[in-house]
Design an enzyme around this catalytic site. Structure first.
Site, PDB file in Angstrom:
ATOM      1  CG  ASP A 103     -26.942 -52.839   6.600  1.00 44.87           C
ATOM      2  OD1 ASP A 103     -26.209 -53.408   7.452  1.00 44.87           O
ATOM      3  OD2 ASP A 103     -26.829 -53.072   5.383  1.00 44.87           O
ATOM      4  CG  ASP A 106     -26.987 -62.711   9.398  1.00 44.56           C
ATOM      5  OD1 ASP A 106     -27.497 -63.454  10.250  1.00 44.56           O
ATOM      6  OD2 ASP A 106     -26.785 -63.066   8.223  1.00 44.56           O
TER       7      ASP A 106
END
Ligand code: IMP
Ligand code: MG
Length: 179
Positions: A103, A106
């Protein structure tokens, strides 16, 4: 009825759907010769992205789908070092052409860990698709093959992404207030 979440919209439903159509086209081109690919979604955040992405791939290409549940965040908005596998894929990985679907990348730690696991199992090839890439994703940027959107370092929710398990059901992506 309760009012909709007041968090500001970062990416609208239309923007997301258009971009996924582009990614599907690109993936279809890249895998047309092989004629087959295996999509491994990293749960839970990727489940809605996977659902839309696989339907944007040319149906002439054979697509298998499986999921892995991996956790690194608990219920906070800070990244932590340990990446745990809670649930593994069931399809055999050896020799398969894999697209690993995240998704959001980071720090990139989750992704690197999962990629190492699948590499060790003898995957034929591994490419990475992520809906979102944050600045920290640059650590692994050379290896991100399909990126939906590069975003600033906000904490975002919706379209599968959660904060403490909430907001996954939003059709758009929003910046969580206060982050
Ligand atoms: P990484 O290992 O630091 O790349 O973290 C990736 C994982 O952290 C993602 O798969 C998400 O589950 C979670 N994450 C990172 N940023 C966000 C965010 O802005 N919203 C929701 N989840 C996030
Ligand atoms: Mg995730």
């Amino acid at each position: 009825m309760k009012a909709a979440a007041p968090h500001p919209v970062l990416l609208s439903e239309t923007q997301i759907q258009r971009r996924i159509a582009d990614l599907g086209e690109q993936i279809s081109k890249d895998y047309r010769a092989q004629g087959a690919l295996c999509v491994v979604g990293i749960l839970k955040g990727s489940f809605i992205f996977v659902a839309d992405l696989i339907r944007s791939i040319d149906p002439a290409i054979s697509v298998e789908v499986d999921f892995m549940t991996v956790g690194s965040y608990g219920n906070s908005t800070k990244s932590s070092n340990d990446v745990r596998v809670f649930q593994d894929v069931r399809i055999p990985i050896e020799g398969r052409d894999i697209i690993l679907v995240e998704d959001v990348v980071d720090t990139g730690r989750t992704l690197l860990r999962v990629r190492d696991i699948l590499t060790a199992r003898g995957a034929g090839s591994i490419r990475i698709a992520t809906l979102l890439e944050k600045p920290g994703g640059r650590e692994v940027a050379g290896n991100l093959d399909y990126v939906g959107f590069k975003i600033e370092d906000h904490f975002v929710v919706g379209y599968g992404l959660d904060y403490a398990e909430r907001y996954r059901n939003l059709r758009d992506i929003r910046v969580l207030n206060g982050f």
